[in-house]
Design an enzyme around this catalytic site. Sequence first.
Site, short mmCIF file in Angstrom:
data_model
loop_
_atom_site.label_atom_id
_atom_site.label_comp_id
_atom_site.label_asym_id
_atom_site.label_seq_id
_atom_site.Cartn_x
_atom_site.Cartn_y
_atom_site.Cartn_z
N SER A 153 0.73 -1.28 -0.09
CA SER A 153 -0.12 0.07 0.04
C SER A 153 0.97 1.35 0.24
CB SER A 153 -0.89 -0.16 1.28
OG SER A 153 -1.51 1.29 1.34
N TYR A 166 -0.98 -0.37 9.83
CA TYR A 166 -1.38 -0.72 8.49
C TYR A 166 -0.18 -0.47 7.78
CZ TYR A 166 -3.76 -1.01 4.20
OH TYR A 166 -4.25 -1.35 2.70
N LYS A 170 2.30 -3.23 5.97
CA LYS A 170 2.43 -3.19 4.32
C LYS A 170 3.73 -3.10 3.87
CE LYS A 170 -1.83 -3.79 3.05
NZ LYS A 170 -2.11 -5.28 2.48
#
Length: 299
Positions: A153, A166, A170
């Site tokens: 991401s 997150y 990622k």
Amino acid sequence: MSDIRFDGQVVIVTGAGGGLGRSHALDFARRGAKVVVNDLGGSVDGSGGSSAAAEAVVAEIKAAGGEAISDGASVTNDAGVAAMVERTMSAWGRIDVLICNAGILRDKSFSKMELADFTAVMDVHLMGTVKPLKAVWEIMRAQNYGRVVVTTSSSGLYGNFGQSNYGAAKLSLIGLMNTLRLEGAKNNIHINAISPVAATRMTENLMPKEMLEKLAPEYVTPGVVYLACKEAPNGSILTAGAGVFAIANIYETEGANLGTAATAETVRDQWAKIADPAGAEAYVGGHGQTQKFLKKLAE
């Protein structure tokens, strides 16, 4: 050139009950693959579970004349992942492609984030990629063939406020990819990363409606399918969204040899030269970087 086909191949797609995973699964099936539609069926934060979403995608595939089975295992559950792989091998005897797409969100600023929320996101995105990958790795090695796509991401590559968990998860997948591309190459196992921008449950509250309409998951899937085909590259990070595709790389500047007597003040005074982007290079694998470092020492 001929169409990209997956006839006779078996593809596992995690998180395939909706959004990007569903789009990927449907396209692989259209191209002749036998597809395992894996989805826990939980909410965006990972709570709950239902087999309905995965079964609905399987029904779509079968209605179009394809072959598919559903699987409701959590990608973080060792026994569940093992059972999914065993069931796939019992049904079709091989696993050619693994698309690691499953994910959850628990967004908060770092100061307000509970460690449990950090751990949960890391477990799903990092270990939820590692565990299926580990379960299929020896199968792919024995076949002398495999294709893996992990989902990174922009939050990991570049950062995003409120997504420290997150983003950490990622970007960790890029480190995993960079090593496994080296370890798998001799057995014709290629691993790449997709960095998608798409309208899904995970992004529906982050962007205005008119923008989301231009970011259908189907606009990302062509990149994933190419990264999983026989002609796929190895070790690439492909960004994709709204029909726009680009490659993201990690670069290193030319730098400066400040000598072993360098102090913190030397680094400060030479910072402009150290950070000068002129001559910066992207590296895939560590050997080129090591050679460059040794060359710089010899200057």
